[in-house]
Design a protein around this motif. Structure first.
Motif, PDB file in Angstrom:
ATOM      1  N   VAL A 173     -15.524  43.775   3.145  1.00 17.82           N
ATOM      2  CA  VAL A 173     -16.348  44.079   4.306  1.00 17.82           C
ATOM      3  C   VAL A 173     -15.613  43.689   5.568  1.00 17.82           C
ATOM      4  O   VAL A 173     -15.111  42.566   5.685  1.00 17.82           O
ATOM      5  N   CYS A 174     -15.524  44.639   6.485  1.00 19.29           N
ATOM      6  CA  CYS A 174     -14.932  44.335   7.777  1.00 19.29           C
ATOM      7  C   CYS A 174     -16.041  43.918   8.725  1.00 19.29           C
ATOM      8  O   CYS A 174     -17.019  44.636   8.912  1.00 19.29           O
ATOM      9  N   ASN A 175     -15.888  42.748   9.294  1.00 17.45           N
ATOM     10  CA  ASN A 175     -16.898  42.230  10.199  1.00 17.45           C
ATOM     11  C   ASN A 175     -16.607  42.713  11.609  1.00 17.45           C
ATOM     12  O   ASN A 175     -15.751  42.163  12.311  1.00 17.45           O
ATOM     13  N   GLY A 176     -17.293  43.758  12.007  1.00 14.89           N
ATOM     14  CA  GLY A 176     -17.132  44.289  13.360  1.00 14.89           C
ATOM     15  C   GLY A 176     -18.406  44.103  14.151  1.00 14.89           C
ATOM     16  O   GLY A 176     -18.839  45.012  14.855  1.00 14.89           O
ATOM     17  N   ASP A 177     -19.010  42.945  13.995  1.00 19.56           N
ATOM     18  CA  ASP A 177     -20.298  42.737  14.658  1.00 19.56           C
ATOM     19  C   ASP A 177     -20.116  42.358  16.121  1.00 19.56           C
ATOM     20  O   ASP A 177     -20.880  42.782  16.981  1.00 19.56           O
ATOM     21  N   GLU A 178     -19.126  41.555  16.368  1.00 26.60           N
ATOM     22  CA  GLU A 178     -18.759  41.165  17.741  1.00 26.60           C
ATOM     23  C   GLU A 178     -19.931  41.145  18.722  1.00 26.60           C
ATOM     24  O   GLU A 178     -20.025  41.970  19.620  1.00 26.60           O
ATOM     25  N   MET A 179     -20.817  40.199  18.531  1.00 27.54           N
ATOM     26  CA  MET A 179     -21.933  40.090  19.474  1.00 27.54           C
ATOM     27  C   MET A 179     -21.937  38.768  20.208  1.00 27.54           C
ATOM     28  O   MET A 179     -22.863  38.467  20.952  1.00 27.54           O
ATOM     29  N   GLU A 180     -20.937  37.952  19.982  1.00 19.73           N
ATOM     30  CA  GLU A 180     -20.925  36.666  20.663  1.00 19.73           C
ATOM     31  C   GLU A 180     -20.631  36.900  22.141  1.00 19.73           C
ATOM     32  O   GLU A 180     -19.649  37.548  22.482  1.00 19.73           O
ATOM     33  N   PRO A 181     -21.479  36.392  23.026  1.00 17.04           N
ATOM     34  CA  PRO A 181     -21.251  36.611  24.451  1.00 17.04           C
ATOM     35  C   PRO A 181     -19.851  36.194  24.881  1.00 17.04           C
ATOM     36  O   PRO A 181     -19.340  35.164  24.441  1.00 17.04           O
ATOM     37  N   GLY A 182     -19.267  37.018  25.693  1.00 18.73           N
ATOM     38  CA  GLY A 182     -17.930  36.730  26.195  1.00 18.73           C
ATOM     39  C   GLY A 182     -16.842  37.211  25.263  1.00 18.73           C
ATOM     40  O   GLY A 182     -15.664  36.982  25.529  1.00 18.73           O
ATOM     41  N   THR A 183     -17.204  37.879  24.170  1.00 17.76           N
ATOM     42  CA  THR A 183     -16.207  38.308  23.190  1.00 17.76           C
ATOM     43  C   THR A 183     -16.116  39.833  23.182  1.00 17.76           C
ATOM     44  O   THR A 183     -17.118  40.506  23.008  1.00 17.76           O
ATOM     45  N   PHE A 184     -14.897  40.333  23.402  1.00 19.20           N
ATOM     46  CA  PHE A 184     -14.771  41.787  23.534  1.00 19.20           C
ATOM     47  C   PHE A 184     -13.408  42.238  23.071  1.00 19.20           C
ATOM     48  O   PHE A 184     -12.852  43.195  23.568  1.00 19.20           O
ATOM     49  N   LYS A 185     -12.872  41.516  22.105  1.00 21.24           N
ATOM     50  CA  LYS A 185     -11.522  41.823  21.652  1.00 21.24           C
ATOM     51  C   LYS A 185     -11.484  42.885  20.564  1.00 21.24           C
ATOM     52  O   LYS A 185     -10.638  43.764  20.568  1.00 21.24           O
ATOM     53  N   ASP A 186     -12.453  42.816  19.618  1.00 27.96           N
ATOM     54  CA  ASP A 186     -12.426  43.772  18.514  1.00 27.96           C
ATOM     55  C   ASP A 186     -12.701  45.188  19.012  1.00 27.96           C
ATOM     56  O   ASP A 186     -12.220  46.164  18.448  1.00 27.96           O
ATOM     57  N   ARG A 187     -13.493  45.261  20.082  1.00 20.91           N
ATOM     58  CA  ARG A 187     -13.773  46.583  20.655  1.00 20.91           C
ATOM     59  C   ARG A 187     -12.475  47.322  20.960  1.00 20.91           C
ATOM     60  O   ARG A 187     -12.350  48.512  20.687  1.00 20.91           O
ATOM     61  N   LEU A 188     -11.506  46.569  21.508  1.00 17.54           N
ATOM     62  CA  LEU A 188     -10.233  47.192  21.873  1.00 17.54           C
ATOM     63  C   LEU A 188      -9.576  47.836  20.652  1.00 17.54           C
ATOM     64  O   LEU A 188      -9.119  48.980  20.700  1.00 17.54           O
ATOM     65  N   LEU A 189      -9.572  47.093  19.552  1.00 16.73           N
ATOM     66  CA  LEU A 189      -8.922  47.617  18.345  1.00 16.73           C
ATOM     67  C   LEU A 189      -9.709  48.784  17.750  1.00 16.73           C
ATOM     68  O   LEU A 189      -9.137  49.773  17.299  1.00 16.73           O
ATOM     69  N   LEU A 221     -21.723  40.592  -1.721  1.00 13.78           N
ATOM     70  CA  LEU A 221     -22.553  41.778  -1.571  1.00 13.78           C
ATOM     71  C   LEU A 221     -23.064  42.238  -2.935  1.00 13.78           C
ATOM     72  O   LEU A 221     -22.286  42.390  -3.877  1.00 13.78           O
ATOM     73  N   PHE A 222     -24.362  42.434  -3.039  1.00 11.98           N
ATOM     74  CA  PHE A 222     -25.019  42.820  -4.297  1.00 11.98           C
ATOM     75  C   PHE A 222     -24.632  41.871  -5.438  1.00 11.98           C
ATOM     76  O   PHE A 222     -24.579  42.268  -6.601  1.00 11.98           O
ATOM     77  N   GLY A 223     -24.345  40.635  -5.081  1.00  9.51           N
ATOM     78  CA  GLY A 223     -24.026  39.633  -6.094  1.00  9.51           C
ATOM     79  C   GLY A 223     -22.620  39.740  -6.659  1.00  9.51           C
ATOM     80  O   GLY A 223     -22.271  39.050  -7.613  1.00  9.51           O
ATOM     81  N   LYS A 224     -21.805  40.593  -6.058  1.00 10.05           N
ATOM     82  CA  LYS A 224     -20.453  40.825  -6.575  1.00 10.05           C
ATOM     83  C   LYS A 224     -19.419  40.145  -5.667  1.00 10.05           C
ATOM     84  O   LYS A 224     -19.686  39.881  -4.506  1.00 10.05           O
ATOM     85  N   PRO A 225     -18.228  39.906  -6.199  1.00 14.28           N
ATOM     86  CA  PRO A 225     -17.182  39.276  -5.380  1.00 14.28           C
ATOM     87  C   PRO A 225     -16.902  40.093  -4.117  1.00 14.28           C
ATOM     88  O   PRO A 225     -16.747  41.314  -4.193  1.00 14.28           O
ATOM     89  N   THR A 226     -16.868  39.409  -2.997  1.00  9.15           N
ATOM     90  CA  THR A 226     -16.781  40.105  -1.721  1.00  9.15           C
ATOM     91  C   THR A 226     -15.916  39.314  -0.740  1.00  9.15           C
ATOM     92  O   THR A 226     -16.001  38.093  -0.677  1.00  9.15           O
ATOM     93  N   ILE A 227     -15.080  40.034  -0.028  1.00  8.98           N
ATOM     94  CA  ILE A 227     -14.318  39.405   1.051  1.00  8.98           C
ATOM     95  C   ILE A 227     -14.815  39.970   2.376  1.00  8.98           C
ATOM     96  O   ILE A 227     -14.921  41.192   2.539  1.00  8.98           O
ATOM     97  N   VAL A 228     -15.139  39.064   3.292  1.00  3.64           N
ATOM     98  CA  VAL A 228     -15.541  39.478   4.633  1.00  3.64           C
ATOM     99  C   VAL A 228     -14.439  39.040   5.582  1.00  3.64           C
ATOM    100  O   VAL A 228     -14.002  37.896   5.553  1.00  3.64           O
ATOM    101  N   GLN A 229     -13.986  39.955   6.401  1.00  2.00           N
ATOM    102  CA  GLN A 229     -12.866  39.656   7.269  1.00  2.00           C
ATOM    103  C   GLN A 229     -13.094  40.297   8.633  1.00  2.00           C
ATOM    104  O   GLN A 229     -13.608  41.411   8.724  1.00  2.00           O
ATOM    105  N   ASN A 230     -12.673  39.585   9.639  1.00  2.00           N
ATOM    106  CA  ASN A 230     -12.802  40.081  11.001  1.00  2.00           C
ATOM    107  C   ASN A 230     -11.887  41.292  11.239  1.00  2.00           C
ATOM    108  O   ASN A 230     -10.849  41.447  10.596  1.00  2.00           O
ATOM    109  N   VAL A 231     -12.272  42.134  12.188  1.00  2.00           N
ATOM    110  CA  VAL A 231     -11.502  43.335  12.518  1.00  2.00           C
ATOM    111  C   VAL A 231     -10.039  42.993  12.823  1.00  2.00           C
ATOM    112  O   VAL A 231      -9.106  43.566  12.243  1.00  2.00           O
ATOM    113  N   GLU A 232      -9.886  42.034  13.720  1.00  2.00           N
ATOM    114  CA  GLU A 232      -8.531  41.696  14.159  1.00  2.00           C
ATOM    115  C   GLU A 232      -7.706  41.157  12.995  1.00  2.00           C
ATOM    116  O   GLU A 232      -6.523  41.498  12.851  1.00  2.00           O
ATOM    117  N   THR A 233      -8.336  40.347  12.159  1.00  2.00           N
ATOM    118  CA  THR A 233      -7.622  39.813  11.000  1.00  2.00           C
ATOM    119  C   THR A 233      -7.060  40.952  10.158  1.00  2.00           C
ATOM    120  O   THR A 233      -5.877  40.959   9.786  1.00  2.00           O
TER     121      THR A 233
END
Ligand SMILES: Cc1cc2nc3c(=O)[nH]c(=O)nc-3n(C[C@H](O)[C@H](O)[C@H](O)COP(=O)(O)O)c2cc1C
Ligand code: SF4
Ligand code: FES
Lengths: 933, 154, 427
Positions: free
Chosen positions: C83-99, C204-216
């Motif tokens: 899962v790619c974490n593209g939630d980027e809702m932390e105020p003052g954060t706007f880096k992933d949008r660029l990518l 996710l759904f009880g299965k092995p899952t990796i969550v990673q930030n967009v930039e990562t």
């Protein structure tokens, strides 16, 4: 065993448990909210924080949530350091920022977990000076009152209602500090287990609405241990009385039976005790009109001596809803050969069949607790939620056993509730249902088969054959059925704890036999097989073990024996036999004596009516469907002439028969005699201590230590404090005086402990929190097959029913609210009774030119019924389900073959049909049928 | 009743997940895209399609900020009130919008044209203050710029 | 050699690269290399571990190490998820949008390589609501990648399958928390989950899952193609690679730039953001988004890397700084931040759900001039109350960071509000 260091002391504890449960089991006081022993841990409230040290050298430590921390060997923790103490106090303070502090007007006051925990943490001064947020409350139906402002957002309500009981209509809404627990709109809660919210909620959000009608604080209630009389499971209850009326029922924990919960029929069905329908004084019919009028003791004596003159002319009809003691007393009065079990003939033969299946084994009847541990279930012919509600709740847990097993493989302990659910998601244990129509467990079923009764039996026998080919084969099965039978067989064989569930409610012996057949087959390949057979009433199994005679051919029996007196014990014969037959019967004898607590069509025809005590005014022993004998105790001494049935029988017993007036002084005498006379029931003595039992020379007090007003409450009659009634029958006192420690488990009159005023004080009464009560869970099992030699298979395989033309199979339809005799007298329950309607398959209806709501006329033999129609896709074609057990409805001997189609009028009827089979689609047992515009 | 189109769109989303109910948020968003908001009736219809109870679905719906459970105007203006925008003059922009539209935050204009809502950080903090109208982002706002923008929606 | 791997293809004045242009610029070499050369996926995990790639979503956890916890082998549960974490809702954060807007194929490539490394069959991009441009561009890029055979069945004929779905959130900051995100993807309320079990084992759904930030994720294929040494060489500190750094607030040129990991705060602020606007002085700054502790002028010469900023008492977080100038009320700023967190609390655990609104009320009172002297102690106590470990997830502890540090650095300003019974910054 890991050793655990807590504040300087070392304890040996069980591995794998969580720290909170362990601390509580060690008797330490650690506050908590979101955790519940039956619901497990989720770590939401953060109230159970303790400090954990890495090792001896660590003096800083870190806060951990005890409920989320598995104990490990050498673990070092403290509950007392400043940091964790401060945190727990701040936590309460934060929880309470929006709480209204309305304890004086809150029904939970005095038995509130939030109050207890607040005191426990030492938070006592409020720093929060700002406005609170407020919520609107919802109407949740006749049982539950909603007061959302008191919510502390522990999530327990949804975790019980939705996660544990699979209730569809209560949930958490919104977020942040606006989380709201309720329904999507006002309306009665749908779950049959909604009442548990009252006990699960740690504060006053969900309270008992029926209690509110005649509110009494916990400390003002006289309480004693009781056993629910509203179905055959015998859940343990605590009933509370004040001013001669029962005010409420709450759960009485029994680890082996109902655990922490009750169904709504059991909890809210008590009001018949207080109702105007009670028989409160002896009545005799007099004059031409035969109106019943109160009679004097002399008159009773006169009638009785007349009766005694006609020696050996007494026929006693016992009852599956009366205690063993009352039944036994009547058996002694009439003589065993003149004593009948009082069950409808078909019912009697089915209960006796069930009894013999349990006795013969090889399967062992499971307790409710064991049923919850089953990991593969096959239900034959029962809509369990309606016929044995709490068993359905257990089976819902069984459906999740595979999740628990899967989690265990991943090293996730069962108590880690959220993690187990997240891992296993929608997986469910193999769970099969064969029924004639929709059932309330369909939502957890792996597969569901809807067929006429013989079809259920045939499928069951085919499963047995698939398990063991030497079991009789079933000819002419469709391939799909064969395949299903194979699938069910495999699921049961692969399970660790397979469970077969059936019962008497379908009225069909082939179904019961098929269920037994499966267990016999299973037992050939494995050691332990579980069976649960549902019986109709609270003492059905008990009476079957006691009485040999049945109501079969009753008219002939009366004629041939020339009985003069009929003594009917706690029984309404019009619920057992066709009314014409009962009418004739009651006419055919000289004297009819009815001993009962509530007016019934039978009592109204009696020459003499004697007022019996209800469960609340009598003691006695019941045998539940598991074969477990359990004692219930009088809650209060009734006013006036009401007394226990066995005492009435003793009092009318002729001296010529041994003058039991002197022989039986108290209940223990009756039990002793019974045990001597009936070896099969000898063990009931062990169900509870005898009446002379004392602790430190003291009785156990029915009234709590803070009972108030005992002089004031009778001040309008006397300025003296009256002497409390004496209780010769039990080890309880009717006063505050008595022992207050922890009595033997069957004698626990209430759960209350220093610092623990709420129901959660139960922790202090268990050997280990969530486990058995101290000294073992109450009740004694009477039936345990030794499994030495397996009984043979039933050889007869029923053929496929061939209903010709317009013929249909009429099936009894049991409803949790409506089908049981006494709960329906409670106003709250009345509001939940679905309208009477017959349920048909749409195709059958179409043939008969019927639509939802149109009136159907159904004929079977002499019986002719006219009821509105509900359509349900799940109703097996060729069957029509007919409400059974409804008060006032004509008695029909079901199942039966009947006629449909002919004589049916097609009128639109405004009556709203059964909600289980109509309406909004979701969770109604079937979805698509309602065409009521 | 869900439209055929809505049903088809939802059906497609369902295939993206291991369990059907996982698509319930998508389903609500689809209905909202078509109707502007998610009514009680829609909740019931979607729930039926998802094999959920309406209560269970509404529990999810009410958790999320952008599932509208009340009707909104034709254009939903969401003005960012988070920290960078606040530093860069959010309050003035908000006041200006309120004056222009004659409504407060959370309200809808009488003609049903605009609903004004605060929204958390839009991730465009280097161009604060910012707002979105519908799907369109507007950045580096000034009162004058707002006036011009609003005209496009008049 | 490339020195700006993440942004080399990005030019916001035009449409992002199509798949053809992307390939022409060397794109999808990572996928070829991964699938063809790394027959043992585990060697990719080791490579990424050795490269020192740390998660760019805020916590800075070693990416390769995280992957190594995924159960592999024939008995391991399937499917596995990325899962790619593209939630980027932390105020003052706007880096992933660029990518996301600037080079969607780069993210997709990173995800394919990552999915291959952990042998995931299904991947999701969890995109926040409101990134409509990114949504359009990603959808297009995903379709192109499917068409080109980089997604779908038997990618590049290797037998490796991967489906990639774009999921648009319905809006909640907490969805960025990886376990809450998983609940959200499952169509549930986005309450976080307990760890353990970690998503790598039961996600996710009880299965092995990796969550990673967009930039990562956008780093992964570059590491595969150019190797560990190159990657480490990009950085000026222990951690490997470059980093997107951003600045918002009253500076001359707010923006986001890809710079070597470990540049100093001053470089970012003065060389790239152009320094403070005329007439304003720097009063303090949040180094890595709304949930980090304030730092002040004395910290300007610190390196922006996880360790250094950590030592200074804050966190590098997302690397996007929010600047507080001397003409903005620090109490008002903290109030704004705290309101955000109180409002975005998921409502699961008590310290956050009830502690944050209380903190908001205290700050409101102080800001309005209705505060009491003891309120400052109470605020400090609230911060301790919501501290790490006390709450269920990191939202509330993050929320406490700006409050507690403002009490440290701007105490006088709080006291002025109390003494003057008004906000000195308001006229
Ligand atoms: C309240 C909260 C919000 C978060 N929001 C985001 C986010 O928007 N994007 C993100 O990548 N990580 C976010 N995180 C961090 C994630 O939980 C997780 O650590 C991260 O996605 C892991 O990816 P990484 O290792 O590549 O950084 C958040 C964490 C918390 C506690
Ligand atoms: S800290 Fe607690 S309430 Fe706050 S977002 Fe995390 S889990 Fe939810
Ligand atoms: S009881 Fe442990 S966190 Fe609630």
């Amino acid at each position: 065993m890991p050793s655990l260091w807590i504040d300087g002391k070392t304890y040996e504890v069980e591995a794998g448990k969580n720290l909170l449960q362990v601390c509580l089991s060690l008797g330490l006081d650690l506050p908590y909210f979101c955790w519940h022993p039956a619901l497990g841990s989720v770590g939401a409230c953060r109230q159970c924080a303790v400090k954990q040290y890495r090792d001896e050298n660590d003096s800083v430590g870190r806060l951990v949530m005890a409920c989320m921390t598995p104990v490990t060997d050498g673990m070092r923790i403290t509950l007392q350091d400043e940091g964790s103490v401060e945190f727990r106090a701040m936590l309460i303070e934060a929880l309470m920022t929006n709480h209204p502090h309305d304890c004086p007007v809150c029904d939970e006051g005095g038995e509130c977990h939030l109050q207890d925990m607040t005191v426990m943490t030492g938070h006592n001064y409020r720093d929060f000076r700002f406005k609170k947020r407020t919520f609107n409350n919802q109407y949740l139906g006749p049982f539950i009152n909603h007061e959302m402002n008191r919510c502390i957002t522990c999530y327990r309500c949804v975790r019980f209602y939705r996660d544990y009981a699979d209730g569809p209509d209560l949930n958490a809404f919104a977020s942040k500090n606006h989380v709201y627990f309720g329904r999507d709109c006002d309306g009665a809660l749908e779950s049959e287990f909604s009442g548990n919210l009252v006990e699960v909620c740690p504060t006053g959000v969900f309270t008992d609405k029926t209690l509110k009608e005649h509110y009494t604080r916990k400390w003002d209630l006289t309480t004693a241990p009781s056993v629910c009389h509203h179905c055959g499971l015998g859940c343990n209850t605590l009933a509370g009385e004040r001013y001669g009326s029962i005010r409420r029922i709450i759960n009485r924990y029994n680890g082996a039976v109902n655990g922490y919960f009750l169904c709504d029929r059991g909890r809210f069905g008590y009001d018949f005790v207080n109702a105007g329908t009670r028989i409160r004084e002896p009545l005799a019919s007099s004059g031409e009109t035969k109106t019943q009028v109160p009679v004097s003791v002399e008159k009773i004596q006169q009638l009785v001596s007349e009766m005694n003159a006609g020696k050996d002319k007494i026929l006693g009809i016992g009852s599956p809803r009366a205690s063993l003691e009352a039944n036994y007393a009547l058996m002694k009065l009439a003589g065993p050969e003149h004593f009948l079990d009082g069950m409808a003939p078909k019912e009697s033969s089915l209960v006796r069949l069930a009894l013999s299946i349990l006795r013969n084994g090889p399967a062992r009847s499971v307790s409710l607790q064991e049923a919850g541990q089953a990991d593969a279930v096959f239900i034959l012919g029962e809509d369990v939620t309606h016929t044995a509600p709490m068993l359905a709740l257990s089976l819902r847990q069984a459906a999740r056993q595979v999740c628990v097993q899967k989690a265990a493989k991943a090293n996730i302990p069962e108590w880690h509730d959220a993690a187990v659910r997240e891992l296993a998601q929608e997986e469910r244990s193999p769970f099969y249902i064969a029924a004639t129509g929709a059932t309330r467990l369909d939502d957890v079923a792996t597969k569901k088969m809807c067929v006429p009764l013989d079809g259920i039996a045939r499928l069951g026998l085919a499963v047995a054959h698939a398990i063991d080919p030497s079991a009789p084969a079933v000819d002419g099965l469709a391939d799909s059925d064969k395949q299903l039978a194979g699938e069910i067989a495999a699921a049961l064989m692969n399970a660790r704890h397979p469970l077969v569930v059936s019962g008497t409610s379908s009225g069909c012996s082939s179904v019961l036999k098929a269920a037994a057949q499966i267990t016999i087959a299973l037992a050939r390949t494995r050691e332990k097989v579980g069976i649960s057979l549902i019986v109709p009433e609270c003492n059905s199994l008990g009476i079957a073990m006691l009485a040999n005679g049945t109501l079969e051919n009753l008219d002939e029996r009366i004629k041939s024996r020339r009985y003069e007196t009929l003594v009917v014990l706690e029984n309404d014969l019009y619920r057992r036999l066709p009314s014409a037959q009962v009418d004739a019967l009651l006419e055919s004898v000289k004297r009819v004596i009815v001993i009962d607590h509530t007016t019934s069509p039978t009592s109204q025809k009696a020459h003499l009516v004697l007022p019996a005590g209800t469960f609340a005014e009598a003691d006695g022993t019941l045998v539940n469907n598991e074969g477990r004998a359990q004692r219930f105790f009088q809650i209060f001494a009734p006013e006036g002439e009401i007394q226990e049935s066995w005492r009435w029988i003793r009092d009318i017993c002729p001296e010529s028969r041994g003058n039991r007036k002197t022989a039986w002084q108290d209940l223990s005498d009756v039990i002793e005699a019974l045990c001597q006379d009936v070896p099969a029931l000898a063990k009931i003595q062990e169900a509870a201590p005898t009446s002379d039992f004392r602790i430190k020379g003291l009785r156990v007090a029915r009234q709590p230590h803070r009972y108030s007003g005992r002089t004031a409450m009778v001040a309008h009659k006397t300025i003296h404090e009256p002497k409390p009634p004496e209780d010769p029958d039990s080890p309880f006192s009717f006063s505050m005086e008595g022992y207050r420690g922890i009595p033997p488990a069957p004698l626990i009159p209430r759960f209350w402990s220093p610092g623990w005023n709420s129901v959660q004080s139960l922790n202090k009464f268990q050997q280990e929190v969530g486990g058995e009560l101290t000294g073992g869970d109450p009740g004694v099992r009477l039936i345990d097959p030794d499994g030495s030699d397996s009984p043979g298979y039933f050889e007869d395989v029923p053929a496929v029913s061939t209903c010709s033309g317009d013929q249909v199979q009429l099936i009894p339809l049991w409803r949790i609210f409506g089908s049981e005799e006494f709960s329906v007298l409670s106003e709250a329950v009345q509001q939940k009774i679905p309208g009477m309607s017959v349920i048909m398959n749409p195709k059958d209806a179409e043939k008969a030119n019927l639509k939802t709501g149109s009136m159907a006329v159904i004929e079977s033999g002499d019986m002719k019924l006219q009821l509105p129609v509900s359509l349900c896709e799940s109703q097996a074609a060729g069957t029509v389900a007919i409400p059974a057990g409804y008060r006032g409805a004509a008695w029909i001997d079901l199942p039966a073959l009947g006629e449909s189609g002919r004589g049916m009028k097609n009128e639109r009827n405004p009556l709203v049909p059964d909600p289980d089979c109509s309406g909004s689609g979701w969770h109604s047992d079937c979805g698509s049928q309602s065409d009521l515009a | 009743m869900l439209t055929v189109e809505e049903r088809q769109e939802i059906e497609k989303e369902i295939h993206h997940y291991e369990h059907k109910q996982a698509a319930c948020i998508e389903a609500m968003k689809i209905v909202q895209r078509h109707r502007g908001w998610v009514s009680d009736e829609s909740i019931r219809d979607i729930a039926a399609m998802m094999d959920m109870s309406p209560t269970a679905l509404d529990s999810v719906a009410t958790f999320y900020n952008l599932i509208f459970r009340k009707p909104v105007g034709k254009h939903v203006i969401m003005i960012c009130d988070s920290v960078s925008c606040w530093i860069m003059g959010y309050e003035n922009m908000r006041d200006h919008l309120c004056r222009k539209l004659g409504i407060q935050l959370g309200e809808t204009t009488a003609d049903g044209r605009f609903t004004l809502l605060p929204i958390v950080c839009l991730g465009t903090c280097d161009h604060a203050p910012a707002m979105m109208i519908g799907d369109t982002l507007y950045r580096d706002l000034t009162p004058e710029k707002i006036d011009t923008i609003l005209k496009q929606y008049a | 050699m490339i020195d700006r791997p993440l942004t080399k293809n990005i030019d916001l004045s035009r449409e992002p690269f199509s798949i053809k242009e992307y390939e022409a610029a060397g794109g999808y070499q990572g996928v070829h290399k991964a699938l063809k050369e790394f027959t043992d996926p585990k060697s990719i995990v080791d490579l990424v571990k050795n490269a020192g790639l740390k998660g760019r979503g805020g916590a800075g956890f070693s990416t390769g190490l995280k992957w190594s916890f995924v159960p592999m082998g024939p008995d391991a549960p399937r499917p596995r998820y990325l899962v790619c974490n593209g939630d980027e809702m932390e105020p003052g954060t706007f880096k992933d949008r660029l990518l996301l807007e600037g080079d969607p194929h780069s993210l997709i490539e990173g995800m394919i390589c990552t999915a291959y490394a952990i042998q995931a069959e299904v991947a999701y991009i969890f995109l926040r609501w409101g990134y409509t441009l990114a949504e359009q561009r990603l959808s297009k890029a995903i379709a192109e990648a499917y068409q080109a055979g980089y997604l779908g069945k038997s990618i590049l004929g290797t037998g490796f399958n991967l489906d990639l779905h774009l999921h648009i959130s319905a809006g909640r900051y907490i969805c960025g928390e990886e376990t809450a995100l998983l609940n959200s993807l499952e169509g549930k309320r986005a309450n976080p989950r307990t760890k353990p079990p970690f998503p790598q084992v039961s996600g996710l759904f009880g299965k092995p899952t990796i969550v990673q930030n967009v930039e990562t994720l956008c780093n992964v294929h570059h590491i595969l193609v150019h190797g560990v040494d190159w990657y480490k060489g990009l950085s000026r500190c222990e951690d490997g690679g470059t980093k997107l750094y951003g600045v918002s607030g009253k500076v001359k040129k707010p923006g986001v730039w890809e710079l070597p990991m470990g540049v100093t705060v001053r470089e970012i602020l003065e060389d790239h953001a152009g320094g403070m606007r005329d007439g304003l002085k720097l009063k303090g700054f949040l180094p890595g988004g709304a949930s980090t502790d304030f730092l002040v002028e004395e910290h300007l010469d610190l390196k922006m890397d996880y360790a250094t900023i950590g030592k200074a008492g804050s966190r590098m977080g997302t690397g996007t700084m929010i600047i507080l100038d001397d003409q903005t009320c620090p109490v008002g700023m903290v109030l704004n931040l705290t309101r955000f967190f109180a409002q975005e609390s998921c409502g699961w655990c008590t310290p956050c759900r009830d502690g944050l609104p209380w903190s908001v009320k205290l700050l409101e009172a102080i800001e309005k001039g209705e505060g009491k002297p003891e309120d400052l102690d109470r605020l400090a106590a609230q911060c301790r109350f919501m501290g790490p470990g006390n709450t269920f997830c990191a939202l509330a502890p993050g929320a406490a960071e700006p409050i507690q540090s403002s009490l440290k650095y701007f105490k006088e300003d709080f006291e002025r509000h109390l003494a003057e019974k008004r906000c000195p910054w308001r006229s």
